[in-house]
Every structure is written in C-alpha cells, then in structure tokens.
Design a protein around this motif. Structure first.
Motif, PDB file in Angstrom:
ATOM      1  N   GLU A 213      29.894 -13.140 -80.752  1.00 31.43           N
ATOM      2  CA  GLU A 213      28.830 -12.373 -81.515  1.00 31.43           C
ATOM      3  C   GLU A 213      27.884 -11.733 -80.610  1.00 31.43           C
ATOM      4  O   GLU A 213      27.284 -12.266 -80.025  1.00 31.43           O
ATOM      5  CB  GLU A 213      27.907 -13.274 -82.815  1.00 31.43           C
ATOM      6  N   ILE A 216      23.176  -9.992 -84.124  1.00 34.57           N
ATOM      7  CA  ILE A 216      22.988 -11.249 -84.821  1.00 34.57           C
ATOM      8  C   ILE A 216      21.645 -11.003 -85.960  1.00 34.57           C
ATOM      9  O   ILE A 216      20.827 -10.366 -85.567  1.00 34.57           O
ATOM     10  CB  ILE A 216      22.364 -12.646 -84.079  1.00 34.57           C
ATOM     11  N   HIS A 245      30.813  -7.395 -82.742  1.00 32.00           N
ATOM     12  CA  HIS A 245      31.054  -8.706 -83.479  1.00 32.00           C
ATOM     13  C   HIS A 245      29.612  -9.246 -84.150  1.00 32.00           C
ATOM     14  O   HIS A 245      28.687  -9.624 -83.536  1.00 32.00           O
ATOM     15  CB  HIS A 245      31.531  -9.555 -82.566  1.00 32.00           C
ATOM     16  N   GLN A 246      29.668  -9.087 -85.383  1.00 27.12           N
ATOM     17  CA  GLN A 246      28.550  -9.371 -86.175  1.00 27.12           C
ATOM     18  C   GLN A 246      28.258 -10.854 -86.681  1.00 27.12           C
ATOM     19  O   GLN A 246      29.233 -11.519 -86.960  1.00 27.12           O
ATOM     20  CB  GLN A 246      28.190  -8.548 -87.175  1.00 27.12           C
ATOM     21  N   GLY A 247      27.015 -11.319 -86.776  1.00 28.49           N
ATOM     22  CA  GLY A 247      27.114 -12.679 -87.301  1.00 28.49           C
ATOM     23  C   GLY A 247      25.635 -12.644 -87.847  1.00 28.49           C
ATOM     24  O   GLY A 247      24.617 -11.975 -87.752  1.00 28.49           O
TER      25      GLY A 247
END
Length: 334
Positions: A213, A216, A245-247
């Motif tokens: 990730e 964020i 890449h997201q979280g």
C-alpha cells in the motif's frame, strides 16, 4: 544434531517463592515481541509425583539456556499422557491477562508509553506485576479511555495504535522488566552479523508484494465515520515504481489529523514496498545467539541471494530435541 539432553527448570510458587529444581526433557521454547511466548517440557510422571505437587498450573517456571538466555513464565496447562507429564507455560507478559485497570482514564493527548506506564502502575489492589517498568515516550500522541479493561488488551491496543513494541525481560536473578518502546531491543547492526554458511544454516526468505500500500486513508476509530478526523499519507516513489495501491486504516485513540498522519506514516513505511520475511536456522550452540534477543536489529547476509539486509528479529524459538534455534523477523535492504 542430537538432543542436548535433559535440562533443569526451576518451579516457584506464584510471586517467586519456594523455588525448586525439576529435571525435564524435550524442551521447546520461544521468545517474542508483541505477544505471549511459550514453553513446553516433558517430565516422567513418577518424577512429577515425587515433587509432592498435585497441581502444576499457575506455578512460575524458569529455564536458563547457555546461549538463548533466561526464559520465564507461568505454567498454564498440563497434560498427562502415557508415562509423561507435559508442562505448557506462557511467558511473563501473560500476567497482564486477567488483570484489570481500576480507574476510568481519559487523556486528551499522551504518548502510548506514558499511558502504558499508567495502566501498569495502577495497583488495583494487586502486588506489582513486574519488578521494573521501562517505557519510551516517543511516538504519536494518543487519546484513550478505559474502564476496568484487561491490561493485556490495553497494552496491545496501545502498541498497535502507536506502532511500538513490548516484551518482558527475565534476568538471571529472576527479576522481570516490562519494556515498551519504539524498539524493545537494540540496534546492533554495527556489532552483529548473521551470514549464511558461516554462523547460520538455512535461510528461508519470502518476498511478498500482495499487501503493498502506498496511499493510506487514515481515519479515527473513536467517532462515527461521518464525524471522524481523517488524513491521507502517500509515498510518491512507490506509486511511481509500482502503481497506485490504496488502503484505509482506522486507528484507535487518535483524534487529530496530525496524530493520524504520524501513525499512518509508520505503517506506510512498512507497506510501501514488498514485505520481506525471514526464518534463519542456527545451531543452539552458536555463541552469537548470546548477543541476540527479540526486538534487536542486526545485519544479515544471504549468500544464495547475494543480498545484504537489515534483520529485525521478532521471535526466537528453540527445539532442544533437534538442537536448532530459529530466528524469525522482517528484512530491509541495506
């Protein structure tokens, strides 16, 4: 390698009194950060009867290994099978379980270390759980409230909220020290080197990008979603190299965007690149083990991969029947 043979452990009444030596065998034990270590040992049933002990549970157990050091904990489970009695013990940090904080606290801004110290020093009518408490005041400021909570849950929750580590160190004189901080061990990269084929045997190294990730969304877990404080942290280099890449993370005890950003950056630094985990096997007789403990950071050279790493040791485990020690942790490229 053959078993190192029978060992002597020391059993004591709760609180450390009435110590007596007991011969056991087939010891397997672990030491770790942010969790409860375990030990298992076998003794002949006839020897167990001769001790005059009807119930071994809740007795304190200590074991001194020549290279791995002192293990200390509490027998929580026994199993009689055939002609042997198995003693199943949990490390001293287990004392935090079934022990509650007495008062209701609310502190708008405080470090995780200070809050942990306050939780452990609240006597609640009990004798002190440990002989000494060492905490680090570093890390983000946290808001916390608890009412009669289990101390282990309080400590573990604060460790997760701040990204810090805890453990209980047991000294050779049987005294216990609870430690909480950014690093429970020490940075030994200038003095300790583990090298494949030299002082270490097999190295199992896993590189996994499944959970990468690099952006964020950090949201406070103390309020409803619509009213909760939030912020976003991102790593531009990782986004360029690997794509976006997201979280999303919800953090207990953090109620301001600044505190959320500080905590989320700790997690971002861990997640922005693939996770590298290692299990390193060494002979239990290796003298270097006496210089290593869980929480330490050391250097590691992998000849088979032709790479050099920093190795953060999270757990040590020994099996006396094989004479091997496994070091488990995470890696970072030098």
């Amino acid at each position: 390698m053959a078993s190192l043979g029978p060992q002597t452990v020391i059993l004591a009444d709760p609180g450390g009194g009435n110590k007596r030596e007991v011969r056991v065998g087939n010891i397997s034990a672990s030491w770790q950060i942010n969790g409860i270590p375990r030990l298992s040992a076998l003794m002949p049933l006839r020897d167990a009867w001769r001790q005059g002990i009807d119930d071994y549970t809740d007795l304190e157990l200590y074991w001194q290994h020549p290279t791995c050091g002192m293990w200390g904990g509490i027998v929580k489970r026994t199993r009689a099978s055939g002609q042997t009695l198995e003693l199943g013990a949990r490390g001293m940090v287990r004392k935090l379980k079934k022990s509650t904080v007495r008062r209701t606290y609310f502190q708008a801004r405080g470090s995780a270390g200070a809050l942990v110290a306050r939780a452990l020093q609240d006597g609640n009518g009990e004798r002190p759980l440990f002989n000494a408490i060492e905490v680090d005041d570093a890390g983000p400021l946290i808001s916390v409230e608890w009412r009669g909570d289990d101390r282990f849950q309080v400590v573990d929750r604060l460790a997760k909220a701040s990204g810090q580590q805890y453990r209980v160190d047991v000294a050779e004189d049987f005294t216990t020290t609870f430690q909480f901080g950014v690093r429970a061990g020490e940075d030994k990269t200038g003095s300790v080197l583990i090298a494949e084929g030299y002082n270490a045997g097999d190295m199992d190294i896993i590189i996994d990008s499944e959970n990468v990730e690099n952006r964020i969304l950090a949201v406070s877990a103390d309020d409803d979603w619509a009213d909760a404080a939030w912020t976003i942290v991102a790593d531009g280099k990782s986004i360029r190299d690997r794509g976006l890449h997201q979280g999303t993370r919800r953090y207990y005890g953090l109620t301001s965007p600044g505190a959320l950003a500080e905590r989320a950056r700790v997690e971002l630094n861990e997640l922005r690149n693939p996770t590298m985990g290692a299990t390193v096997t060494m002979s239990a007789r290796t003298g270097l083990l006496a210089e290593i403990t869980e929480g330490d950071r050391v250097r590691l050279w992998s000849a088979s991969m032709n790479r050099r790493f920093f190795f953060d040791i999270e757990q040590r485990a020994i099996n006396e029947s094989t004479g091997q020690v496994a070091l488990v942790g995470t890696l970072e490229d030098e």
